[in-house]
Design a protein around this motif. Structure first.
Motif, PDB file in Angstrom:
ATOM      1  N   ALA A 301     -73.477-133.895  41.014  1.00 17.14           N
ATOM      2  CA  ALA A 301     -72.974-132.813  40.180  1.00 17.14           C
ATOM      3  C   ALA A 301     -72.233-131.738  40.967  1.00 17.14           C
ATOM      4  O   ALA A 301     -71.330-131.083  40.426  1.00 17.14           O
ATOM      5  N   ALA A 302     -72.575-131.542  42.226  1.00 17.23           N
ATOM      6  CA  ALA A 302     -71.946-130.472  43.021  1.00 17.23           C
ATOM      7  C   ALA A 302     -70.665-130.922  43.706  1.00 17.23           C
ATOM      8  O   ALA A 302     -69.966-130.104  44.314  1.00 17.23           O
ATOM      9  N   HIS A 303     -70.335-132.211  43.611  1.00 15.30           N
ATOM     10  CA  HIS A 303     -69.202-132.754  44.369  1.00 15.30           C
ATOM     11  C   HIS A 303     -68.011-133.037  43.443  1.00 15.30           C
ATOM     12  O   HIS A 303     -68.182-133.304  42.252  1.00 15.30           O
ATOM     13  N   GLU A 304     -66.842-133.015  44.018  1.00 18.01           N
ATOM     14  CA  GLU A 304     -65.651-133.394  43.275  1.00 18.01           C
ATOM     15  C   GLU A 304     -65.730-134.871  42.906  1.00 18.01           C
ATOM     16  O   GLU A 304     -66.234-135.686  43.686  1.00 18.01           O
ATOM     17  N   PRO A 305     -65.248-135.239  41.718  1.00 19.86           N
ATOM     18  CA  PRO A 305     -65.360-136.646  41.290  1.00 19.86           C
ATOM     19  C   PRO A 305     -64.535-137.575  42.165  1.00 19.86           C
ATOM     20  O   PRO A 305     -63.518-137.178  42.747  1.00 19.86           O
ATOM     21  N   SER A 306     -65.000-138.822  42.267  1.00 19.99           N
ATOM     22  CA  SER A 306     -64.268-139.830  43.031  1.00 19.99           C
ATOM     23  C   SER A 306     -63.010-140.250  42.281  1.00 19.99           C
ATOM     24  O   SER A 306     -62.822-139.937  41.094  1.00 19.99           O
ATOM     25  N   ASP A 373     -73.302-125.981  30.088  1.00 18.85           N
ATOM     26  CA  ASP A 373     -71.972-125.448  30.379  1.00 18.85           C
ATOM     27  C   ASP A 373     -71.758-125.292  31.881  1.00 18.85           C
ATOM     28  O   ASP A 373     -70.631-125.380  32.375  1.00 18.85           O
ATOM     29  N   ARG A 374     -72.863-125.067  32.625  1.00 20.96           N
ATOM     30  CA  ARG A 374     -72.753-124.937  34.085  1.00 20.96           C
ATOM     31  C   ARG A 374     -72.371-126.252  34.745  1.00 20.96           C
ATOM     32  O   ARG A 374     -71.879-126.266  35.881  1.00 20.96           O
ATOM     33  N   ALA A 375     -72.642-127.369  34.054  1.00 20.79           N
ATOM     34  CA  ALA A 375     -72.398-128.685  34.641  1.00 20.79           C
ATOM     35  C   ALA A 375     -71.003-129.217  34.345  1.00 20.79           C
ATOM     36  O   ALA A 375     -70.684-130.350  34.705  1.00 20.79           O
ATOM     37  N   LEU A 376     -70.170-128.418  33.695  1.00 22.55           N
ATOM     38  CA  LEU A 376     -68.833-128.886  33.340  1.00 22.55           C
ATOM     39  C   LEU A 376     -67.912-128.982  34.555  1.00 22.55           C
ATOM     40  O   LEU A 376     -66.980-129.794  34.567  1.00 22.55           O
ATOM     41  N   THR A 377     -68.156-128.160  35.560  1.00 20.58           N
ATOM     42  CA  THR A 377     -67.327-128.176  36.772  1.00 20.58           C
ATOM     43  C   THR A 377     -68.216-128.393  37.991  1.00 20.58           C
ATOM     44  O   THR A 377     -69.360-127.912  38.030  1.00 20.58           O
ATOM     45  N   PRO A 378     -67.739-129.114  39.003  1.00 22.57           N
ATOM     46  CA  PRO A 378     -68.561-129.373  40.197  1.00 22.57           C
ATOM     47  C   PRO A 378     -68.929-128.077  40.918  1.00 22.57           C
ATOM     48  O   PRO A 378     -68.066-127.278  41.274  1.00 22.57           O
ATOM     49  N   SER A 379     -70.218-127.859  41.110  1.00 22.02           N
ATOM     50  CA  SER A 379     -70.720-126.682  41.828  1.00 22.02           C
ATOM     51  C   SER A 379     -72.213-126.871  42.034  1.00 22.02           C
ATOM     52  O   SER A 379     -72.834-127.749  41.445  1.00 22.02           O
ATOM     53  N   THR A 380     -72.790-126.012  42.880  1.00 20.06           N
ATOM     54  CA  THR A 380     -74.242-126.096  43.081  1.00 20.06           C
ATOM     55  C   THR A 380     -74.993-125.742  41.799  1.00 20.06           C
ATOM     56  O   THR A 380     -76.094-126.246  41.556  1.00 20.06           O
ATOM     57  N   GLU A 381     -74.421-124.876  40.965  1.00 19.89           N
ATOM     58  CA  GLU A 381     -75.060-124.527  39.694  1.00 19.89           C
ATOM     59  C   GLU A 381     -75.102-125.719  38.742  1.00 19.89           C
ATOM     60  O   GLU A 381     -75.969-125.775  37.861  1.00 19.89           O
ATOM     61  N   ALA A 382     -74.174-126.649  38.902  1.00 19.64           N
ATOM     62  CA  ALA A 382     -74.139-127.815  38.011  1.00 19.64           C
ATOM     63  C   ALA A 382     -75.359-128.704  38.171  1.00 19.64           C
ATOM     64  O   ALA A 382     -75.678-129.504  37.279  1.00 19.64           O
ATOM     65  N   ILE A 383     -76.066-128.566  39.299  1.00 20.69           N
ATOM     66  CA  ILE A 383     -77.252-129.398  39.537  1.00 20.69           C
ATOM     67  C   ILE A 383     -78.421-128.950  38.663  1.00 20.69           C
ATOM     68  O   ILE A 383     -79.238-129.765  38.223  1.00 20.69           O
ATOM     69  N   THR A 384     -78.506-127.645  38.378  1.00 18.51           N
ATOM     70  CA  THR A 384     -79.687-127.064  37.731  1.00 18.51           C
ATOM     71  C   THR A 384     -80.058-127.721  36.405  1.00 18.51           C
ATOM     72  O   THR A 384     -81.220-128.125  36.209  1.00 18.51           O
ATOM     73  N   PRO A 385     -79.137-127.847  35.434  1.00 17.46           N
ATOM     74  CA  PRO A 385     -79.556-128.433  34.154  1.00 17.46           C
ATOM     75  C   PRO A 385     -80.042-129.876  34.287  1.00 17.46           C
ATOM     76  O   PRO A 385     -80.964-130.290  33.579  1.00 17.46           O
TER      77      PRO A 385
END
Length: 410
Positions: A301-306, A373-385
């Protein structure tokens, strides 16, 4: 008295129940997935109003399951199943012919209430028929529930295909066709389902809320409710992950087909394996796999997609692990319910199991709708949900390990 071509209650024929699940899912998935489009394009409702209508439809089904199961125990499964078909027919006809908002809302709710009546009744009948089959040395009860899941999945695959064939002619024709499918089911089941035996007065006085006075059963349905919450993330969280990976709605189709293909091909072998290892292992293992499905997305979730098709790898891992967890735990859980219930209260127990899951979905969607909504873009916050979603089935696995140990000691 029963007609010569009707089977007595002691000779419930499981294939009739499997066929019912297949036809019911065709009739459901041919109509309901297209309801949101109809509300938006034809009724011109806002997104909030559409969400309210769909939420009311879901709650009218999931929240009423325990009532439908209790009615089945009180009046007999056959009567309640037939009334459920009739009510769903009425709901579809309101969707087909209603031209203002309130008939549409009422029709949507009636489709849910109809399902709340016949689903726990059919599961209770299948539990009884499976017990008879197992006692005579044939298929086990768990295997019949596995076949039940396969038939439901086949209907869920074919239903949207049939609905899509009619969508060019308008949603109202789709709803009318759905009513025709349930009318046919009503006629066939009125002939094939066994008439219920008269219940002794002591059984007739059994109150539906009595199932909630069993502490171990309440613990079980609360633990199991995280399964329906997790499964619902196919519709809530999976689209979020696909958007993070740079995909679009077209990518959902192959992933849903992957889940259906896994269930259709592997459900029965896995149900047999689950029966060999027993519920004390199959239930916790299933929930651990469900938890791992969310962790598999959290890792990315925190990484840019392949690039290319590899961007869908996290979503494919999520669907695969979730489906394997489903195939291990759902038939085992349905087979586990009669350990808590007498035959006279099977319907209420299956209804309570589904209603607890419905409440978990409503609360979970409210909780995770904003977090995702935090998981829509790659970031460390996207991991939380995704970590929070993994926590619930992991806790269920631990609870079920303890519960199964306690019941084994008893």
């Amino acid at each position: 008295m029963f007609l010569p071509f009707q089977r007595p209650v002691t000779q419930v024929w499981p294939p009739v129940l499997l066929g019912s699940q297949f036809v019911f899912n065709i009739g459901f998935y041919a109509v309901v997935p297209f309801l949101a489009l109809f509300l938006r394009d034809d009724m011109l409702l806002s997104g909030g109003a559409i969400g309210l209508v769909l939420g009311l439809r879901t709650f009218s089904q999931q929240g009423m399951f325990i009532v439908g199961g209790a009615l089945s125990d009180r009046f007999g499964a056959r009567v309640v199943i037939l009334w459920g078909c009739f009510i769903r027919i009425a709901g579809y006809l309101l969707l087909a012919f209603g031209h203002t908002l309130w008939p549409i809302v009422l029709g949507a709710c009636l489709t849910g209430i109809g399902g709340a009546l016949f689903s726990p009744s059919i599961e209770a009948l299948l539990a009884k028929a499976g017990q008879q089959s197992e006692a005579s040395g044939k298929r086990s009860r768990a295997e019949w529930f596995a076949l039940f899941a396969v038939c439901g999945e086949l209907g869920a695959v074919l239903g949207p295909v049939l609905g899509a064939l009619f969508t060019g002619l308008g949603f109202r024709l789709v709803a009318f066709a759905g009513a025709a499918i349930f009318l046919l089911a009503l006629i066939v089941l009125s002939v094939c389902l066994p008439r219920s035996e008269a219940k002794p007065p002591s059984q007739q006085r059994t109150a539906w809320w009595g199932v909630l006075r069993q502490p171990r059963f309440v613990v079980f349905i609360i633990a199991y409710s995280s399964w329906l919450l997790s499964y619902n993330q196919l519709y809530l969280a999976l689209p979020v992950e696909i958007q993070r990976a740079g995909g679009d709605e077209k990518d959902l189709g192959p992933l849903f087909m992957l889940a259906s293909l896994l269930v259709i091909t592997l459900q029965l072998p896995l149900a047999r394996f689950a029966r060999v290892i027993g519920p004390a292992w199959s239930l916790p293992t299933g929930f651990v796999l469900v938890s791992a499905s969310f962790l598999s997305v959290a890792l990315f979730a925190a990484h840019e997609p392949s690039a290319g098709w590899l961007r869908l790898l996290p979503a494919a891992c999520f669907v695969t692990l979730l489906t394997f967890g489903q195939m291990l735990l759902v038939p085992a859980a349905k087979d586990f319910i009669p350990r808590f219930a007498e035959e006279a209260t099977l319907g209420a127990h299956y209804g309570a199991l589904a209603s607890a899951g419905g409440c978990a979905v409503l609360a979970g969607n409210f909780l995770f709708g904003g977090l995702l909504d935090r998981a829509l873009t790659p970031s460390t916050e996207a991991i939380t949900p995704w970590l929070l979603l993994a926590l619930f089935p992991f806790c269920s696995a631990g609870i079920l390990i303890l519960l199964c140990r306690q019941m084994r000691r008893r």
